[in-house]
Design a protein around this motif. Structure first.
Motif, PDB file in Angstrom:
ATOM      1  N   LEU B 344       0.859  -1.190   0.000  1.00  0.00           N
ATOM      2  CA  LEU B 344       0.000   0.000   0.000  1.00  0.00           C
ATOM      3  C   LEU B 344       0.895   1.241   0.000  1.00  0.00           C
ATOM      4  O   LEU B 344       1.161   1.830   1.045  1.00  0.00           O
ATOM      5  CB  LEU B 344      -0.936  -0.022   1.206  1.00  0.00           C
ATOM      6  N   ALA B 345       1.358   1.595  -1.177  1.00  0.00           N
ATOM      7  CA  ALA B 345       2.288   2.726  -1.298  1.00  0.00           C
ATOM      8  C   ALA B 345       1.524   4.048  -1.237  1.00  0.00           C
ATOM      9  O   ALA B 345       0.337   4.106  -1.544  1.00  0.00           O
ATOM     10  CB  ALA B 345       3.050   2.620  -2.616  1.00  0.00           C
ATOM     11  N   LEU B 346       2.224   5.099  -0.862  1.00  0.00           N
ATOM     12  CA  LEU B 346       1.619   6.433  -0.816  1.00  0.00           C
ATOM     13  C   LEU B 346       1.301   6.915  -2.236  1.00  0.00           C
ATOM     14  O   LEU B 346       2.129   6.785  -3.136  1.00  0.00           O
ATOM     15  CB  LEU B 346       2.577   7.420  -0.142  1.00  0.00           C
ATOM     16  N   ASP B 347       0.108   7.483  -2.431  1.00  0.00           N
ATOM     17  CA  ASP B 347      -0.255   8.033  -3.740  1.00  0.00           C
ATOM     18  C   ASP B 347       0.317   9.447  -3.883  1.00  0.00           C
ATOM     19  O   ASP B 347       1.081   9.905  -3.031  1.00  0.00           O
ATOM     20  CB  ASP B 347      -1.783   8.002  -3.940  1.00  0.00           C
ATOM     21  N   GLN B 348      -0.088  10.146  -4.960  1.00  0.00           N
ATOM     22  CA  GLN B 348       0.495  11.487  -5.202  1.00  0.00           C
ATOM     23  C   GLN B 348       0.114  12.485  -4.117  1.00  0.00           C
ATOM     24  O   GLN B 348       0.790  13.489  -3.919  1.00  0.00           O
ATOM     25  CB  GLN B 348       0.121  12.009  -6.598  1.00  0.00           C
ATOM     26  N   ASN B 349      -0.965  12.201  -3.382  1.00  0.00           N
ATOM     27  CA  ASN B 349      -1.341  13.069  -2.254  1.00  0.00           C
ATOM     28  C   ASN B 349      -0.731  12.592  -0.935  1.00  0.00           C
ATOM     29  O   ASN B 349      -1.135  13.043   0.131  1.00  0.00           O
ATOM     30  CB  ASN B 349      -2.861  13.115  -2.087  1.00  0.00           C
ATOM     31  N   ARG B 350       0.185  11.640  -1.042  1.00  0.00           N
ATOM     32  CA  ARG B 350       0.815  11.063   0.159  1.00  0.00           C
ATOM     33  C   ARG B 350      -0.202  10.381   1.060  1.00  0.00           C
ATOM     34  O   ARG B 350      -0.153  10.490   2.276  1.00  0.00           O
ATOM     35  CB  ARG B 350       1.564  12.142   0.969  1.00  0.00           C
ATOM     36  N   GLN B 351      -1.142   9.717   0.416  1.00  0.00           N
ATOM     37  CA  GLN B 351      -2.171   8.998   1.181  1.00  0.00           C
ATOM     38  C   GLN B 351      -2.257   7.546   0.721  1.00  0.00           C
ATOM     39  O   GLN B 351      -1.713   7.179  -0.326  1.00  0.00           O
ATOM     40  CB  GLN B 351      -3.524   9.685   0.994  1.00  0.00           C
ATOM     41  N   ILE B 352      -2.926   6.724   1.496  1.00  0.00           N
ATOM     42  CA  ILE B 352      -3.179   5.332   1.112  1.00  0.00           C
ATOM     43  C   ILE B 352      -4.663   5.046   1.313  1.00  0.00           C
ATOM     44  O   ILE B 352      -5.364   5.802   1.986  1.00  0.00           O
ATOM     45  CB  ILE B 352      -2.367   4.315   1.956  1.00  0.00           C
ATOM     46  N   LYS B 353      -5.142   3.945   0.713  1.00  0.00           N
ATOM     47  CA  LYS B 353      -6.490   3.495   1.074  1.00  0.00           C
ATOM     48  C   LYS B 353      -6.614   1.993   0.954  1.00  0.00           C
ATOM     49  O   LYS B 353      -5.788   1.328   0.318  1.00  0.00           O
ATOM     50  CB  LYS B 353      -7.553   4.213   0.242  1.00  0.00           C
ATOM     51  N   ALA B 354      -7.649   1.439   1.592  1.00  0.00           N
ATOM     52  CA  ALA B 354      -7.901   0.001   1.520  1.00  0.00           C
ATOM     53  C   ALA B 354      -8.148  -0.366   0.061  1.00  0.00           C
ATOM     54  O   ALA B 354      -8.869   0.356  -0.645  1.00  0.00           O
ATOM     55  CB  ALA B 354      -9.105  -0.365   2.381  1.00  0.00           C
ATOM     56  N   PRO B 355      -7.539  -1.456  -0.429  1.00  0.00           N
ATOM     57  CA  PRO B 355      -7.581  -1.807  -1.853  1.00  0.00           C
ATOM     58  C   PRO B 355      -8.992  -2.049  -2.385  1.00  0.00           C
ATOM     59  O   PRO B 355      -9.898  -2.418  -1.640  1.00  0.00           O
ATOM     60  CB  PRO B 355      -6.767  -3.109  -1.920  1.00  0.00           C
ATOM     61  N   GLU B 356      -9.125  -1.836  -3.716  1.00  0.00           N
ATOM     62  CA  GLU B 356     -10.389  -2.134  -4.408  1.00  0.00           C
ATOM     63  C   GLU B 356     -10.473  -3.613  -4.800  1.00  0.00           C
ATOM     64  O   GLU B 356     -11.554  -4.101  -5.140  1.00  0.00           O
ATOM     65  CB  GLU B 356     -10.499  -1.289  -5.694  1.00  0.00           C
ATOM     66  N   ALA B 357      -9.354  -4.310  -4.787  1.00  0.00           N
ATOM     67  CA  ALA B 357      -9.319  -5.716  -5.214  1.00  0.00           C
ATOM     68  C   ALA B 357     -10.095  -6.593  -4.230  1.00  0.00           C
ATOM     69  O   ALA B 357     -10.301  -6.224  -3.070  1.00  0.00           O
ATOM     70  CB  ALA B 357      -7.871  -6.182  -5.312  1.00  0.00           C
ATOM     71  N   PRO B 358     -10.553  -7.789  -4.703  1.00  0.00           N
ATOM     72  CA  PRO B 358     -11.374  -8.658  -3.834  1.00  0.00           C
ATOM     73  C   PRO B 358     -10.657  -9.068  -2.545  1.00  0.00           C
ATOM     74  O   PRO B 358      -9.434  -9.155  -2.513  1.00  0.00           O
ATOM     75  CB  PRO B 358     -11.629  -9.888  -4.711  1.00  0.00           C
ATOM     76  N   GLY B 359     -11.440  -9.332  -1.527  1.00  0.00           N
ATOM     77  CA  GLY B 359     -10.884  -9.761  -0.241  1.00  0.00           C
ATOM     78  C   GLY B 359     -10.067  -8.650   0.373  1.00  0.00           C
ATOM     79  O   GLY B 359     -10.486  -7.489   0.374  1.00  0.00           O
ATOM     80  N   LEU B 360      -8.894  -9.009   0.895  1.00  0.00           N
ATOM     81  CA  LEU B 360      -7.996  -7.988   1.442  1.00  0.00           C
ATOM     82  C   LEU B 360      -7.132  -7.375   0.347  1.00  0.00           C
ATOM     83  O   LEU B 360      -6.408  -6.406   0.592  1.00  0.00           O
ATOM     84  CB  LEU B 360      -7.132  -8.580   2.566  1.00  0.00           C
ATOM     85  N   GLY B 361      -7.205  -7.962  -0.849  1.00  0.00           N
ATOM     86  CA  GLY B 361      -6.555  -7.342  -2.007  1.00  0.00           C
ATOM     87  C   GLY B 361      -5.042  -7.406  -2.017  1.00  0.00           C
ATOM     88  O   GLY B 361      -4.399  -6.608  -2.703  1.00  0.00           O
ATOM     89  N   MET B 362      -4.477  -8.326  -1.265  1.00  0.00           N
ATOM     90  CA  MET B 362      -3.017  -8.406  -1.192  1.00  0.00           C
ATOM     91  C   MET B 362      -2.557  -9.777  -1.685  1.00  0.00           C
ATOM     92  O   MET B 362      -3.137 -10.802  -1.320  1.00  0.00           O
ATOM     93  CB  MET B 362      -2.537  -8.206   0.245  1.00  0.00           C
ATOM     94  N   GLU B 363      -1.472  -9.801  -2.456  1.00  0.00           N
ATOM     95  CA  GLU B 363      -0.929 -11.064  -2.925  1.00  0.00           C
ATOM     96  C   GLU B 363       0.236 -11.491  -2.026  1.00  0.00           C
ATOM     97  O   GLU B 363       1.174 -10.708  -1.804  1.00  0.00           O
ATOM     98  CB  GLU B 363      -0.449 -10.929  -4.373  1.00  0.00           C
ATOM     99  N   ILE B 364       0.135 -12.707  -1.535  1.00  0.00           N
ATOM    100  CA  ILE B 364       1.179 -13.210  -0.623  1.00  0.00           C
ATOM    101  C   ILE B 364       2.387 -13.653  -1.445  1.00  0.00           C
ATOM    102  O   ILE B 364       2.246 -14.239  -2.521  1.00  0.00           O
ATOM    103  CB  ILE B 364       0.633 -14.382   0.217  1.00  0.00           C
ATOM    104  N   ASN B 365       3.555 -13.381  -0.916  1.00  0.00           N
ATOM    105  CA  ASN B 365       4.811 -13.643  -1.614  1.00  0.00           C
ATOM    106  C   ASN B 365       5.444 -14.934  -1.080  1.00  0.00           C
ATOM    107  O   ASN B 365       6.452 -14.902  -0.367  1.00  0.00           O
ATOM    108  CB  ASN B 365       5.743 -12.449  -1.395  1.00  0.00           C
ATOM    109  N   LEU B 366       4.811 -16.063  -1.421  1.00  0.00           N
ATOM    110  CA  LEU B 366       5.206 -17.331  -0.804  1.00  0.00           C
ATOM    111  C   LEU B 366       6.687 -17.653  -0.998  1.00  0.00           C
ATOM    112  O   LEU B 366       7.348 -18.118  -0.058  1.00  0.00           O
ATOM    113  CB  LEU B 366       4.345 -18.473  -1.368  1.00  0.00           C
ATOM    114  N   GLU B 367       7.210 -17.369  -2.188  1.00  0.00           N
ATOM    115  CA  GLU B 367       8.607 -17.722  -2.457  1.00  0.00           C
ATOM    116  C   GLU B 367       9.546 -17.014  -1.480  1.00  0.00           C
ATOM    117  O   GLU B 367      10.505 -17.604  -0.984  1.00  0.00           O
ATOM    118  CB  GLU B 367       9.002 -17.345  -3.892  1.00  0.00           C
TER     119      GLU B 367
END
Lengths: 391, 391
Positions: B344-367
Motif C-alpha cells: 500500500l504505497a503512498l499516492d500522489q497526495n501522500r495517502q493510502i487506502k484500503a484496496p479495491e481488489a477482492p478480499g484484502l486485495g493483497m498477494e502473498i509472496n510465498l517464495e
C-alpha cells in the motif's frame, strides 16, 4: 534468594471431555530458590501457558515469561510485586502471559512463606485466618429430577450452600429454567443457600437474562453468577438495575485486578469472584479484596481444581471475617484430589479455612502425580525449548 | 463452502532483539475452503498462538481454537460472526484464543471477499474506500538530537504526520521529556501532525503522566497515546479531565470490542486505536468503529507489521471519510515487507487506502517467505499436534 528454576508440569486425566469440569487437567508450577521450593497452579489451558513461559522473544514488549522471572531476587513481598510488574511490562503483548504467571506468583508466595515460616495470609497483612462456609459446586442436571438429586446430595454431604451451574440454563425457555431453579431449591431445603451460575450463556442479552430474575426471586436465590461475558461491564450494570434483591456475581474471567474492580464499580456486582490462577496470582487478588471491602461488595474465591489452588484462593481474603462464603470443588476428578497429600476438609462446623502452616500449607503428592504426567516436547528450529521435567 | 484447513506459519527475522519493534516476527494464517484460500495475520507471540490453535482439550469452555473453526460453513458475513461467537464461548477460559482467532477471522473475510469478488470493506457495508493520511511511526531517539533527525526524515519521506514512541520517555524527568517533544516538533516543522506514544510507561500513575501535558501543549501534540496499561479505564478518565486540548489515544491492547468501547465511554479517549490482529479480527474492530462514530471519537488502526495486516486494519473504517489518520509501519524489518508482493504505497497526495481488489486485495509472496519460516514441532504424549506446514 535467587530464583534458580521454574518447572511446569502438565497433568491430565486419561480421558478429557467437553463437560464443564475444569478439574480434568492441571498445570502445576514448581519454583526453586535458596534451597527451598514453592508450588503453585495455573488455571486454564496447560499447553498455551507452557508456550508463553518458553516461547522465543518476539520483541521488547513480547518476551517469554521466564525471562522476567529466572534469576530475580525474592526475599520479600515487594519482590513479588516487582516481578509481577516486570512480567506485565515485558510481556505486554503476550495475552496468555498472565495465566502463565499466575501459578508462578502463587509458588513465589508459597516459597516466601516457607522461608519466613509464616502462612501466606500473614505476609498479606492479616492477623487471623477466619473460617469460611463452603458451597458445594455442581452442574444443573439435564432435567430437573437430576438437579433435585444433586441438591439433596449436597445437603447429605453436610453443605449449607450449593451452587448450580451451566447445563441447560439459558438454552431453553425461562419457564424451563424456572423448573430447574425450583428443583434445586426443593432438594436443598428452605434453609440452604442457593446460588445460580449461568456461565456467560446470555452473552450481551440483558433482556433474556432479566427474564430469569423472577423465578430466582421465587426460590430465594442468593446470587446470579456470570450472566454475560467477562467484558460486559455495561450489561452487568444494566441487569443490576433490574435484578431486585438478587445480587449479581462475576469476575472469574478477570485477568487483571482492574478488570475485577470495574466489575464492581461499573458492573455493580454484589459478589466478586476471583480465580488466583488467572488474575496474576495472590497479590492482584488481594488488591481486588481490598477494593471490595471499600465498596461494600463481598469477595469470593473461584476454584474448580486442586486443594493447592483452593489454599491459594483463600489467602487473599483469609482475614476478612464478614466475607464468609467460599467455593469448594464439589465433585473434582481424582487428579485434582491427588495433587496434594493434605486436603482442606470440612471441620465440625462444616467450614474450612486457609491453613496455619507456612506458605500455602499444602504438601504436594509427587508420587501420585507420575501417572497423570503429560509428556510434552516443544522444538523450534531444531532447539528444544520445553521438555516435561522430572519431579 | 466448508473450512477444510487452517495453517499457521511462524515467520521470523534471523535475529530478534528487545527493541520495541513488532515487525521482527509474524504469524501468517492460511485458510482453505471451496477451492479458495484466504490469508490473515495474528499479532503477538507466534508460539503461544499456535499452541492455542492445537492444544489438547481442557474442558468444554477451554477447547483448542481449531475445534470451533475446522469443518464450519462459510458463505456469508453472518457465518464469520457465528464462528467468532463459537470460539469465544468454547474457548472462554483460554486467554490466548482471541489472538489466535484474530488472524483466522481476517483470513475468513479475505476468502469470503474473493468468493464474492468484492473487497472486504464492501462486505462490511461501506460504499467507498476513502483515502487515509498515514503517519510515520518511529521510536524516540536515546537523545533529542536523534529524535530531531528522525522527524526530519519523516518529512523528507513525504509524511505529513509522525508518531514518536517509547524510548526514554517517562523514564527520566518531565523536563527531559520536554526536550524530546521539542526536538520532534523542530524536526517535523510547524505544519506537521505530531503524535506521542508513551507505551504504558506510567502504569497507573496519573500524576506522573499529567506532568507531561504542559510540554505537549507547548509543541501542539495531537494525541497522547497509551499513558497507562490496557485496563486502566479510571486512570485514562482521570487524565482526560486534566489533559486540556491534548486528546488521549489508546486501545491497541483491546482483545474484545467491549474493552475498546469502555476506553471510549469510561476512559474518554479522543482516538481509539484498534489492532485487528488482537481484537478478534475485522468484525469486532468494525463494532468499535461504529461505536466511535456514535460517540464522536476518531477511529485509527494500529499496525506495526506487514501490508497484509495493514490492509486488514484499514477495512473496519475504510468508509469513514472523517476518520482520516492511519498508522503506517515506518521502518519495518524486511520480513514485514516481504510477506506481500503488493504494497500500500503512498499516492500522489501522500495517502493510502484500503484496496479495491477482492478480499484484502493483497498477494502473498510465498517464495520470499521460505527463508523466514521457523520450523516448529509440538508433541504431546508421543503425538505430533503441530508441525510447520508446507506453503
Amino acid at each position: 534468594m535467587r530464583i534458580e528454576s521454574v518447572d511446569f508440569f502438565y497433568l491430565s486425566m486419561p480421558q478429557v471431555t467437553t463437560e464443564a469440569d475444569g478439574s480434568q487437567d492441571a498445570l502445576l508450577v514448581r519454583i526453586a530458590a535458596g534451597g527451598l521450593v514453592g508450588y503453585g497452579e495455573c488455571e486454564a489451558a496447560p499447553l498455551p501457558s507452557i508456550a508463553a513461559l518458553v516461547c522465543p522473544l518476539s520483541h521488547g514488549s513480547c518476551q517469554p515469561v521466564q525471562d522476567s522471572v529466572l534469576g530475580q531476587n525474592i526475599n520479600n513481598p515487594s519482590d513479588i510485586r516487582r516481578i509481577s510488574q516486570l512480567v506485565a511490562y515485558q510481556s505486554m503483548d503476550l495475552l496468555q502471559a498472565v495465566h502463565t504467571f499466575s501459578g508462578i506468583e502463587m509458588a513465589l508466595w508459597d516459597l516466601l512463606g516457607k522461608s519466613k515460616d509464616v502462612p501466606v495470609w500473614k505476609l498479606l497483612g492479616y492477623q487471623e485466618s477466619f473460617a469460611k462456609t463452603p458451597y458445594f459446586s455442581v452442574l444443573f442436571g439435564d432435567d430437573p429430577a437430576i438437579t433435585f438429586q444433586r441438591a439433596k446430595e449436597a445437603r447429605q454431604k453436610g453443605f449449607q450452600a450449593a451452587k448450580f451451574g451451566w447445563g441447560p440454563i439459558g438454552l431453553g425457555s425461562a419457564s424451563e429454567d424456572r423448573e430447574q431453579f425450583q428443583a434445586a431449591r426443593e432438594g436443598l431445603g428452605n434453609d440452604g443457600l442457593l446460588l445460580v451460575d449461568t456461565g456467560q450463556i446470555f452473552g450481551e442479552d440483558v433482556e433474556k437474562a432479566s427474564q430469569r430474575i423472577g423465578a430466582m426471586e421465587e426460590v430465594n436465590v442468593l446470587w446470579f453468577e456470570e450472566p454475560f461475558h467477562a467484558h460486559a461491564l455495561q450489561e452487568y450494570g444494566e441487569l443490576a438495575k433490574r435484578s431486585g434483591k438478587i445480587k449479581l456475581a462475576g469476575g472469574e474471567g478477570a485477568h487483571h485486578p482492574s478488570m475485577a474492580k470495574h466489575l464492581i464499580d461499573f458492573g455493580k456486582v454484589g459478589y466478586v469472584q476471583i480465580d488466583c490462577g488467572r488474575i496474576g496470582g495472590i497479590g492482584p487478588a488481594k488488591l481486588v479484596a481490598d477494593h471490595a471491602v471499600t465498596k461494600g461488595v463481598t469477595y469470593v474465591n473461584h476454584t474448580f481444581t486442586s486443594h493447592l489452588a483452593l489454599s491459594a484462593s483463600l489467602q487473599p481474603y483469609a482475614g476478612l471475617k464478614a466475607h464468609e462464603i467460599c467455593e469448594y470443588p464439589g465433585q473434582p476428578k481424582s487428579l485434582a484430589l491427588d495433587i496434594t497429600k493434605s486436603h482442606l476438609a470440612l471441620d465440625q462446623n462444616r467450614q474450612i479455612k486457609a491453613p496455619e502452616a507456612p506458605g500455602l500449607g499444602m504438601e504436594i503428592n509427587l508420587e501420585a502425580l507420575n501417572s497423570y504426567l503429560v509428556d510434552v516436547s516443544i522444538e523450534v528450529n531444531g532447539q528444544n525449548l520445553y521438555k516435561t521435567p522430572e519431579f
